[in-house]
Write an enzyme that holds these catalytic residues in place. Structure first.
Site, PDB file in Angstrom:
ATOM      1  N   ALA A   1       3.940  36.869 -25.669  1.00 17.98           N
ATOM      2  CA  ALA A   1       3.673  35.757 -24.907  1.00 17.98           C
ATOM      3  C   ALA A   1       2.440  34.902 -25.654  1.00 17.98           C
ATOM      4  O   ALA A   1       2.048  35.472 -26.735  1.00 17.98           O
ATOM      5  CB  ALA A   1       3.277  35.917 -23.440  1.00 17.98           C
ATOM      6  N   ASN A   2       1.527  33.867 -24.960  1.00 17.84           N
ATOM      7  CA  ASN A   2       0.468  33.599 -25.506  1.00 17.84           C
ATOM      8  C   ASN A   2      -0.559  33.297 -24.261  1.00 17.84           C
ATOM      9  O   ASN A   2      -0.199  33.536 -23.219  1.00 17.84           O
ATOM     10  CB  ASN A   2       0.715  32.070 -26.152  1.00 17.84           C
ATOM     11  CG  ASN A   2       1.409  31.097 -25.366  1.00 17.84           C
ATOM     12  OD1 ASN A   2       0.568  30.634 -24.689  1.00 17.84           O
ATOM     13  ND2 ASN A   2       2.643  30.651 -25.876  1.00 17.84           N
ATOM     14  N   ARG A   3      -1.638  32.690 -24.687  1.00 16.26           N
ATOM     15  CA  ARG A   3      -2.877  32.428 -23.636  1.00 16.26           C
ATOM     16  C   ARG A   3      -2.894  31.321 -22.775  1.00 16.26           C
ATOM     17  O   ARG A   3      -3.692  31.018 -22.157  1.00 16.26           O
ATOM     18  CB  ARG A   3      -4.145  32.392 -24.148  1.00 16.26           C
ATOM     19  CG  ARG A   3      -4.595  33.753 -25.021  1.00 16.26           C
ATOM     20  CD  ARG A   3      -6.025  33.904 -25.294  1.00 16.26           C
ATOM     21  NE  ARG A   3      -5.995  35.168 -26.334  1.00 16.26           N
ATOM     22  CZ  ARG A   3      -6.032  36.140 -25.849  1.00 16.26           C
ATOM     23  NH1 ARG A   3      -6.168  36.513 -24.655  1.00 16.26           N
ATOM     24  NH2 ARG A   3      -6.523  37.520 -26.824  1.00 16.26           N
TER      25      ARG A   3
END
Ligand code: C5P
Length: 409
Positions: A221-223
């Protein structure tokens, strides 16, 4: 028509106050009775004589005038609707906090009539957190809002803050006084111009990250928090658009009045976007994972004693923005985002051409933008680059929605 309707028109200080004479004329033409109240600031821009001439009524401006002691209560009880136009930042702040230190603010505290405000001020004042908090408090209390509109976006001090045009304010007055059920807007429901410039348009917005599974319990995932994309979806809906928001997994609440389609992976996001077409507007704010794990494991990967760490083979994800930009059902206006950490505008300019979209909203994510509350963006279009000041994400969303409405008008 506004036959037999009594409007109390409160005029506060703004360079735009000259337009109120036109508004008073339109209200009179629609057969309303108009009583005007002038603040000290308002009196710097428009004369009592001009207002009295157009309304055919005496203009009120002094809380302490001999006959005014009961006057402000009588004036507060008189109208079917109080219209504050222009509404200065100062008067809105007084309303939000219940201050009553002159005739206008005292009437606004004393009245039980519905209130419509038409804000007008410098964009920095409109976008200041204090004004936003004041507006949120007023809207929550049922105060209706018309405008403000967007100034010329090429100007250095440009942005939202321009007084709504008199016909737009007249339409908002008519909507506010329409019998229940006939009014298209619930009181206080939106900050939109009465004209709802995106009514009849369908906007598709993506937001949040994607989750790309490794095995049944792990993912890449990412932020991205979804704050900016969700705010844009809400701002487009507030301007009257029908909005489909395709969102990856986020913790932020659904914006009101928006259809939310929840997805996890980039491939699901693309399928949901294509299913939502046709659309007039596409704003692709999601932080889509560029790669996924080529083969998702059907069972949880196990740590074996003595065995080396597994390596993951990656596969390229579809590019949703590029796909929609070249789609047979391409939306009329396609807006992409570019999160960059260096040479922000140059990279965004190249990305606009590579992806085939109309605009790129470029932001520098070298600081704490992802998951943060504020954003400083550049709008890269075929015509050039607009540098917007650092703003709360909600203000960026409102400006972008207004800019889109202006372009489609
Ligand atoms: O190429 P890059 O990922 O930096 O481009 C960002 C823009 O492209 C954003 O608007 C993002 O939503 C979109 N994008 C996409 N599909 C991808 C990757 C990015 O729609 N697979």
């Amino acid at each position: 028509m506004l036959t037999d309707r009594r409007i109390l028109l409160v005029v506060s200080g703004s360079i735009a106050a000259y337009k109120v004479l036109d508004l008073a004329r339109l209200l009179r033409k629609a057969s309303a009775t108009v009583h005007a109240v002038l603040t000290a600031g308002g009196a710097r821009f428009v004369t009592r004589e001009a207002l009295a001439g157009i309304t055919g009524q005496r203009v009120h401006d002094d809380l302490w005038a001999a006959e005014a002691e009961i006057g402000h209560i009588r004036l507060a009880r008189l109208p079917d609707l109080v219209v504050v136009a222009p509404a200065s930042a100062d008067l809105l702040a007084k309303m939000a906090h219940g201050l009553a230190d002159d005739l206008a603010s005292t009437i606004l505290l004393a009245t039980r009539a519905p209130v419509l405000v038409a804000p007008a001020m410098n964009p920095a004042m409109w976008e200041h957190p204090a004004t936003r908090a004041n507006m949120a408090a007023l809207v929550a209390r049922g105060v209706r809002v018309v405008g403000p509109g967007l100034g010329a976006m090429a100007e250095p001090e440009s942005g939202p803050g321009r007084l709504a045009e008199p016909p737009e304010i007249l339409a908002a007055v008519e909507a506010a006084l329409a019998p229940p059920g006939e009014s298209p807007h619930a009181p206080g429901a939106t900050l939109s111009p009465a004209g709802r410039p995106l009514a009849g348009r369908h906007a598709l917005v993506t937001s949040g990250p994607t989750h790309e599974p490794i095995d049944p319990v792990r993912y890449i995932a990412n932020r991205s928090s979804g704050k900016q994309g969700h705010a844009i979806a809400g701002a487009l809906a507030a301007l009257g658009a029908r909005v489909t928001l395709v969102s990856g997994p986020v913790a932020v609440p659904d914006p009101p009045g928006v259809t939310v389609v929840r997805v996890e992976t980039a491939r699901e996001m693309l399928a949901a976007c294509e299913a939502a077409l046709p659309a007039d507007i596409a704003v692709m704010a999601a932080a889509v994972a560029d790669w996924r794990v080529a083969r998702e494991a059907a069972q949880k990967l196990k740590k074996q004693p003595g065995a080396a760490a597994p390596s993951l083979e990656m596969a390229l994800n579809p590019d949703i923005l590029a796909t929609l930009s070249r789609h047979a059902q391409r939306p009329g206006l396609v807006v992409g985002f570019a999160a960059e950490t260096e040479r922000v505008v140059q990279h965004a300019t190249e990305k606009r051409l590579r992806k085939g979209c109309d605009w790129i909203v470029a932001n520098d994510v070298s600081g704490g933008v992802m998951g943060g509350e504020r954003n400083a963006v550049h709008i890269v279009t075929a015509e050039g680059v607009e540098d917007w000041p650092e703003l709360p994400k909600a203000a960026v969303a409102e400006r972008l929605a207004l800019r889109i409405a202006q372009t489609l008008a």
